[in-house]
Design an enzyme around this catalytic site. Structure first.
Site, PDB file in Angstrom:
ATOM      1  N   ASP A  14       0.800  -1.241   0.000  1.00 49.30           N
ATOM      2  CA  ASP A  14       0.000   0.000   0.000  1.00 49.30           C
ATOM      3  C   ASP A  14       0.831   1.290   0.000  1.00 49.30           C
ATOM      4  O   ASP A  14       0.559   2.213   0.788  1.00 49.30           O
ATOM      5  CB  ASP A  14      -0.953   0.011   1.213  1.00 49.30           C
ATOM      6  N   ASP A  52      -4.532  -0.831  -1.866  1.00 47.30           N
ATOM      7  CA  ASP A  52      -5.824  -0.713  -1.199  1.00 47.30           C
ATOM      8  C   ASP A  52      -6.779  -0.095  -2.233  1.00 47.30           C
ATOM      9  O   ASP A  52      -6.449   0.933  -2.836  1.00 47.30           O
ATOM     10  CB  ASP A  52      -5.645   0.211   0.017  1.00 47.30           C
ATOM     11  N   HIS A  54     -10.765   0.570  -2.645  1.00 44.69           N
ATOM     12  CA  HIS A  54     -12.119   0.509  -2.089  1.00 44.69           C
ATOM     13  C   HIS A  54     -13.158   1.188  -2.984  1.00 44.69           C
ATOM     14  O   HIS A  54     -12.895   2.280  -3.511  1.00 44.69           O
ATOM     15  CB  HIS A  54     -12.161   1.235  -0.737  1.00 44.69           C
ATOM     16  N   HIS A  58     -17.627   1.849   0.694  1.00 38.32           N
ATOM     17  CA  HIS A  58     -17.027   0.829   1.567  1.00 38.32           C
ATOM     18  C   HIS A  58     -17.401   1.040   3.032  1.00 38.32           C
ATOM     19  O   HIS A  58     -17.342   2.168   3.541  1.00 38.32           O
ATOM     20  CB  HIS A  58     -15.503   0.849   1.412  1.00 38.32           C
ATOM     21  N   HIS A  87     -10.641   6.750   1.951  1.00 38.39           N
ATOM     22  CA  HIS A  87      -9.286   6.682   1.400  1.00 38.39           C
ATOM     23  C   HIS A  87      -9.224   5.636   0.283  1.00 38.39           C
ATOM     24  O   HIS A  87     -10.028   4.710   0.246  1.00 38.39           O
ATOM     25  CB  HIS A  87      -8.272   6.304   2.503  1.00 38.39           C
ATOM     26  N   LYS A 112      -6.882  -5.055  -3.133  1.00 42.52           N
ATOM     27  CA  LYS A 112      -7.639  -5.617  -2.006  1.00 42.52           C
ATOM     28  C   LYS A 112      -8.582  -4.566  -1.447  1.00 42.52           C
ATOM     29  O   LYS A 112      -8.323  -3.364  -1.595  1.00 42.52           O
ATOM     30  CB  LYS A 112      -6.681  -6.114  -0.920  1.00 42.52           C
ATOM     31  N   CYS A 157      -1.949  -2.957   7.553  1.00 47.42           N
ATOM     32  CA  CYS A 157      -1.842  -3.839   6.381  1.00 47.42           C
ATOM     33  C   CYS A 157      -0.530  -4.611   6.323  1.00 47.42           C
ATOM     34  O   CYS A 157      -0.514  -5.782   5.939  1.00 47.42           O
ATOM     35  CB  CYS A 157      -2.090  -3.049   5.109  1.00 47.42           C
TER      36      CYS A 157
HETATM   37  C1  VGL Z   1      -4.614   0.499   5.749  1.00 48.80           C
HETATM   38  C2  VGL Z   1      -6.232   1.282   7.151  1.00 48.80           C
HETATM   39  C3  VGL Z   1      -7.179   1.163   6.165  1.00 48.80           C
HETATM   40  C4  VGL Z   1      -3.179   0.133   5.554  1.00 48.80           C
HETATM   41  C5  VGL Z   1      -5.543   0.363   4.752  1.00 48.80           C
HETATM   42  O1  VGL Z   1      -2.707   0.124   4.389  1.00 48.80           O
HETATM   43  O2  VGL Z   1      -2.497  -0.132   6.563  1.00 48.80           O
HETATM   44  N1  VGL Z   1      -4.969   0.941   6.949  1.00 48.80           N
HETATM   45  N2  VGL Z   1      -6.833   0.700   4.968  1.00 48.80           N
HETATM   46 ZN    ZN Z   2      -8.254   0.737   3.409  1.00 48.97          ZN
END
Ligand code: VGL
Ligand code: ZN
Length: 210
Positions: A14, A52, A54, A58, A87, A112, A157
Site C-alpha cells: 500500500d 488498497d 475501495h 465501503h 481513502h 484488495k 496492512c
Molecule cells: C490500511 C487502514 C485502512 C493500511 C488500509 O494500508 O495499513 N490501513 N486501509
Molecule cells: Zn483501506
C-alpha cells in the site's frame, strides 16, 4: 536468511498517495518507505505490490456510518472494525502509487478491499480471514519460500500480511525501517508483539547488502 534470494518475495504494501503526507489517511513519514523499497527490490526473485482499492460505499469508511467519527470503531460480522477516513477510492488520485515507487520492478499488483462489506488489511486474506486474494497460490507456484514485508502501515496492512504469511508457512521478515505506522491507541506495540510471537524476523534495510 541474511539476504534475499530467488526464492524470496518482497511485498511492498500500500505505498499509495492517500497513506503519504498530504493524503486522506496520511501515515507520518509514509513517503520515506519509497527509497528503501526501491533499493531492495532488485534483490528478490518476486516483487509484489499491494494496492488498497475501495469502492466509495465501503463500510470501513466513517462517512458510510451516519454520525460516526473517523478512527472510532464499530462491530462488523467478522469483528471490531476501525472506521477510517475515506481513502484509496478506486480510480482516485489518492489510490495511486507514490510517483517515485519503482513500478517496473513489480511482478504483480494485488488489489484488495473491493468488497464493500469487508475490510481487507492483509495481502493474503480479507478481514473475515477466509476470503483469499490469490497471493498465496501465486507465491507457491513461483517457488517462493520466504516473504519480506515493507510499506504502509506497519500496524495494519503490513502487520496483518506478515501474520498471515507466517500462518501460511512462509518464513517472514519485516523490514522495519522500510515501513511506517499509523499507531492508533498502542496498535504499533501490539502488532510488533504479535509479529514477534508469530516468529517474524525484524530487520533493518541498512543491514542488507547493496
Ligand atoms: C490500511 C487502514 C485502512 C493500511 C488500509 O494500508 O495499513 N490501513 N486501509
Ligand atoms: Zn483501506
Amino acid at each position: 536468511m541474511a539476504q534475499p534470494s530467488a526464492r524470496s518475495a518482497l511485498i511492498a504494501v500500500d505505498v499509495q498517495l492517500d497513506f503519504c503526507p498530504g493524503g486522506a489517511l496520511a501515515v507520518s513519514g509514509g513517503d520515506a518507505v519509497v527509497a528503501p523499497i526501491n533499493r531492495l527490490a532488485p534483490g528478490f526473485g518476486t516483487v509484489v505490490l499491494t494496492q488498497d482499492w475501495h469502492p466509495a460505499g465501503h463500510l470501513s469508511f466513517a462517512a458510510n456510518h451516519p454520525g460516526a467519527e473517523p478512527f472510532s470503531t464499530t462491530e462488523m460480522p467478522y469483528g471490531t472494525q476501525v472506521l477510517w477516513p475515506t481513502h484509496c477510492v478506486q480510480g482516485s488520485p489518492g489510490a495511486g502509487f507514490h510517483p517515485d515507487l519503482a513500478l517496473d520492478a513489480a511482478d504483480v499488483v494485488i488489489r484488495k478491499g473491493a468488497n464493500p462489506e469487508i475490510d481487507s488489511y492483509s495481502a493474503f486474506f480479507e478481514n473475515d480471514r477466509k476470503t483469499a486474494t490469490g497471493l498465496s497460490g501465486y507465491l507457491a507456484d513461483r517457488g517462493v519460500e520466504e516473504v519480506w514485508l515493507a510499506g504502509l502501515a506497519t500496524d495494519f496492512c503490513v502487520g496483518f500480511s506478515a501474520l498471515d504469511a507466517a500462518r501460511l508457512g512462509f518464513r517472514v521478515v519485516l523490514v522495519e525501517d522500510a515501513c511506517r505506522a499509523i499507531d492508533l491507541d498502542g496498535s504499533l506495540a501490539r502488532m510488533m508483539g504479535e509479529m514477534r510471537a508469530a516468529g517474524v524476523e525484524i530487520r533493518a534495510a541498512a543491514e542488507m547488502a547493496e
